[in-house]
Design an enzyme around this catalytic site. Structure first.
Site, PDB file in Angstrom:
ATOM      1  N   ASN A   1       0.866  -1.181   0.000  1.00  0.00           N
ATOM      2  CA  ASN A   1       0.000   0.000   0.000  1.00  0.00           C
ATOM      3  C   ASN A   1       0.903   1.232   0.000  1.00  0.00           C
ATOM      4  OD1 ASN A   1      -1.794   2.052   0.563  1.00  0.00           O
ATOM      5  ND2 ASN A   1      -2.301   1.353   2.635  1.00  0.00           N
ATOM      6  N   TRP A   2       1.000   1.855  -1.152  1.00  0.00           N
ATOM      7  CA  TRP A   2       1.904   3.015  -1.271  1.00  0.00           C
ATOM      8  C   TRP A   2       1.354   4.263  -0.587  1.00  0.00           C
ATOM      9  CZ3 TRP A   2       3.920   3.094  -7.084  1.00  0.00           C
ATOM     10  CH2 TRP A   2       4.678   1.937  -7.311  1.00  0.00           C
ATOM     11  N   LYS A   3       0.086   4.225  -0.203  1.00  0.00           N
ATOM     12  CA  LYS A   3      -0.581   5.400   0.399  1.00  0.00           C
ATOM     13  C   LYS A   3      -0.360   6.630  -0.509  1.00  0.00           C
ATOM     14  CE  LYS A   3      -0.169   3.236   4.845  1.00  0.00           C
ATOM     15  NZ  LYS A   3      -0.111   3.350   6.293  1.00  0.00           N
TER      16      LYS A   3
ATOM     17  N   HIS B   1      -9.465   1.021   5.146  1.00  0.00           N
ATOM     18  CA  HIS B   1      -8.173   1.195   5.819  1.00  0.00           C
ATOM     19  C   HIS B   1      -8.386   2.116   7.024  1.00  0.00           C
ATOM     20  CE1 HIS B   1      -4.097   2.507   6.651  1.00  0.00           C
ATOM     21  NE2 HIS B   1      -3.710   1.396   6.050  1.00  0.00           N
TER      22      HIS B   1
ATOM     23  N   GLU C   1      -6.836   4.552   8.058  1.00  0.00           N
ATOM     24  CA  GLU C   1      -6.692   5.990   7.756  1.00  0.00           C
ATOM     25  C   GLU C   1      -7.984   6.529   7.130  1.00  0.00           C
ATOM     26  OE1 GLU C   1      -2.973   5.540   5.668  1.00  0.00           O
ATOM     27  OE2 GLU C   1      -2.051   5.006   7.579  1.00  0.00           O
TER      28      GLU C   1
ATOM     29  N   GLU D   1      -5.269  -5.004  10.881  1.00  0.00           N
ATOM     30  CA  GLU D   1      -4.239  -3.991  11.086  1.00  0.00           C
ATOM     31  C   GLU D   1      -4.510  -3.250  12.390  1.00  0.00           C
ATOM     32  OE1 GLU D   1      -2.284  -2.832   7.127  1.00  0.00           O
ATOM     33  OE2 GLU D   1      -4.060  -1.587   7.342  1.00  0.00           O
TER      34      GLU D   1
ATOM     35  N   GLY E   1       2.578   2.243  10.833  1.00  0.00           N
ATOM     36  CA  GLY E   1       3.518   3.345  10.631  1.00  0.00           C
ATOM     37  C   GLY E   1       4.235   3.778  11.902  1.00  0.00           C
TER      38      GLY E   1
ATOM     39  N   SER F   1       3.558  -2.143  10.448  1.00  0.00           N
ATOM     40  CA  SER F   1       5.008  -2.184  10.643  1.00  0.00           C
ATOM     41  C   SER F   1       5.640  -3.544  10.331  1.00  0.00           C
ATOM     42  CB  SER F   1       5.368  -1.743  12.070  1.00  0.00           C
ATOM     43  OG  SER F   1       4.958  -0.399  12.274  1.00  0.00           O
TER      44      SER F   1
ATOM     45  N   GLY G   1       4.897   1.279   4.748  1.00  0.00           N
ATOM     46  CA  GLY G   1       6.234   1.869   4.589  1.00  0.00           C
ATOM     47  C   GLY G   1       7.233   0.982   3.851  1.00  0.00           C
TER      48      GLY G   1
HETATM   49  P1  PGA Z   1       2.917   0.221   7.722  1.00  0.00           P
HETATM   50  O1  PGA Z   1       1.432   0.420   7.134  1.00  0.00           O
HETATM   51  O2  PGA Z   1       3.436  -1.066   7.142  1.00  0.00           O
HETATM   52  O3  PGA Z   1       3.674   1.418   7.272  1.00  0.00           O
HETATM   53  O4  PGA Z   1       2.774   0.145   9.214  1.00  0.00           O
HETATM   54  C1  PGA Z   1       0.560  -0.654   6.981  1.00  0.00           C
HETATM   55  C2  PGA Z   1      -0.750  -0.173   6.408  1.00  0.00           C
HETATM   56  O5  PGA Z   1      -1.192   0.921   6.757  1.00  0.00           O
HETATM   57  O6  PGA Z   1      -1.374  -0.867   5.591  1.00  0.00           O
END
Ligand code: PGA
Length: 252
Positions: A9-11, A96, A98, A169, A175, A214, A236
């Protein structure tokens, strides 16, 4: 037997240039990844570019969000599942944390989006997970159960789940560099599978449940070694070719 999946997931990261560079490295290394489904989820605006760069490779493309409305219409700023299909997507991340926490997406909206994705012939990657304070209050299963029930409470939701991937998650691990321990993650994955089994045993056995939060090359093998963890949703570390490929290999 569930085939492991690793989705990046490049966000909201990257540019046309960095997208090409990253994909060149991943394309080169992906042949060494055996029996793992690899999915890349770039920002909407790079989907077309990524689709053409990945043509002829085993890597699938996913979007990071979609509109809950099927088809087209007066929804300024929105992108439908059909449009994503048209661009070559096979997957789409839905709910997600976010989206839930920054944009206020409710369990009901996430369920609607999952159903819309299924109707557009996309595989939704449906994210669930608790906040730190919810974990500390001992509410992890209550929260994850409620998020799942938004889908499990309707026939359409169950049908969408049959064709979905679930991603657990924990929000406190995203993150932050704080990963759930393999045991903490496994407990919630087993809870999710158990909840699905209450509705349909076959569905529960079939659905891939990814862990996200993470994940790094250094912890992926241990996490993916757990019985109910079928791969990962990677933020990330998916922006670094070597790290992402190492995580893909850890899922073999
Ligand atoms: P992260 O993000 O690996 O940077 O913790 C995971 C995600 O939000 O899907």
């Amino acid at each position: 037997m569930r085939r492991p999946i690793v989705a990046g997931n490049w966000k909201m990261h990257g540019s046309r240039t960095t997208a090409s560079e990253l994909l060149a490295g991943i394309k080169e290394g992906v042949d060494s990844v055996r029996n793992v489904g690899v999915v890349i989820c770039p920002p909407y605006v790079y989907l077309d570019q990524v689709a053409s760069l990945l043509k002829g490779t085993p890597i699938s493309i996913g979007a990071q969000n979609l509109c809950q409305v099927t088809g087209h219409g007066a929804y300024t700023g929105e992108i439908s599942g059909q449009m994503l299909r048209d661009l070559g997507c096979q997957h789409v991340i839905v709910g997600h944390s976010e989206r839930r926490n920054i944009y206020g997406e409710s369990d009901a909206l996430v369920a609607e989006k999952s159903i819309a994705a299924h109707h557009a012939d996309l595989t939704p990657i449906i994210c669930v997970g608790e906040l730190l304070e919810e974990r500390e209050q001992g509410d992890t299963e209550k929260v994850v159960g409620r998020q799942l029930d938004a889908l499990l409470s309707t026939a359409e939701g169950i049908e969408a789940l049959r064709h979905s991937i679930v991603a657990y998650e924990p929000v406190w691990a995203i993150g932050t560099g704080k990963t759930a321990t393999p045991e903490q993650a496994q407990d919630v994955h087993a809870f999710i599978r158990g909840r699905l089994a209450q509705i349909d045993q076959v569905l529960a056995e079939k659905v891939c449940i990814l862990y996200g939060g993470s994940v790094k090359p250094g912890n992926a093998v241990e996490l993916f070694g757990m019985k109910d963890i079928d791969g990962g949703l990677i933020g990330g570390a998916s922006l670094n070719t070597d790290d992402f490929l190492a995580i893909c290999r850890a899922a073999e």
